[in-house]
Design a protein around this motif. Sequence first.
Motif, mmCIF file in Angstrom:
data_model
loop_
_atom_site.group_PDB
_atom_site.id
_atom_site.type_symbol
_atom_site.label_atom_id
_atom_site.label_comp_id
_atom_site.label_asym_id
_atom_site.label_seq_id
_atom_site.Cartn_x
_atom_site.Cartn_y
_atom_site.Cartn_z
ATOM 1 N N ARG A 1 0.836 -1.204 0.000
ATOM 2 C CA ARG A 1 0.000 0.000 0.000
ATOM 3 C C ARG A 1 0.877 1.263 0.000
ATOM 4 O O ARG A 1 0.660 2.190 -0.785
ATOM 5 N N LEU A 2 1.896 1.283 0.864
ATOM 6 C CA LEU A 2 2.781 2.449 0.943
ATOM 7 C C LEU A 2 3.596 2.626 -0.337
ATOM 8 O O LEU A 2 3.782 3.753 -0.816
ATOM 9 N N PHE A 3 4.098 1.517 -0.888
ATOM 10 C CA PHE A 3 4.887 1.607 -2.114
ATOM 11 C C PHE A 3 4.049 2.176 -3.260
ATOM 12 O O PHE A 3 4.524 2.993 -4.051
ATOM 13 N N LEU A 4 2.809 1.739 -3.358
ATOM 14 C CA LEU A 4 1.937 2.216 -4.433
ATOM 15 C C LEU A 4 1.538 3.674 -4.213
ATOM 16 O O LEU A 4 1.398 4.434 -5.185
ATOM 17 N N GLU A 5 1.366 4.080 -2.964
ATOM 18 C CA GLU A 5 0.974 5.469 -2.658
ATOM 19 C C GLU A 5 2.131 6.442 -2.836
ATOM 20 O O GLU A 5 1.970 7.519 -3.409
ATOM 21 N N ARG A 6 3.316 6.073 -2.340
ATOM 22 C CA ARG A 6 4.430 7.029 -2.263
ATOM 23 C C ARG A 6 5.571 6.751 -3.228
ATOM 24 O O ARG A 6 6.409 7.617 -3.459
#
Length: 197
Positions: free
Chosen positions: A26-31
């Motif tokens: 989730r974090l990799f895709l967001e940031r």
Amino acid sequence: MTVSPVSRRDRKKAATRQAIADAALRLFLERGYDQVGIRDIADAADVSTATVFKHFSGKEALVFDQDEDRESELIAVVRQRPAGQSILEALRQHVLDTWPLIDGHPQAAEFTNLIDSTPVLRAYADRMWTRYTDSLSTAIADEIGVDHNDLACVALARFVLDIPAVARGRQDRRAAVETVFDILTHGWEPSSKPQTS
């Protein structure tokens, strides 16, 4: 054969591992991959950084969290196939059973873009596919009783692993998978060109 039930402790470990992997993705895709650290992932999953490293060897492994399971499945497909089923038919069925679920996932395009746009992830994926090729070709070689470096086994493993990429983007992806397996099974013949008058 009786399968031992998974213990509560093992279920808890698996749930923690999945929560960490989900938070990381989730974090990799967001940031973006490079903008996320292990501490960020640990905080998002509500675990310590030590717990993250207990389950994963590093950031790249968080992206490919099912890597070892997929490799084991490929080997099992060859070694544990039903009596009378050919290696190619077992692999065909495995690809048809598993790939549409992966390719049809709502985040599949974002996931692919993350890997394609991040050099360290592309390199990790290449190493992973090389390892899969080695493992699958070794399993095939063992089944037919030839050396592990047999070129035909290595080529077959590589072709099978590349089928989802070849079929991606085709209008009828299932038919594309079937077509490639038919070529591997029966050999290639050129398509007949339409007659011109």
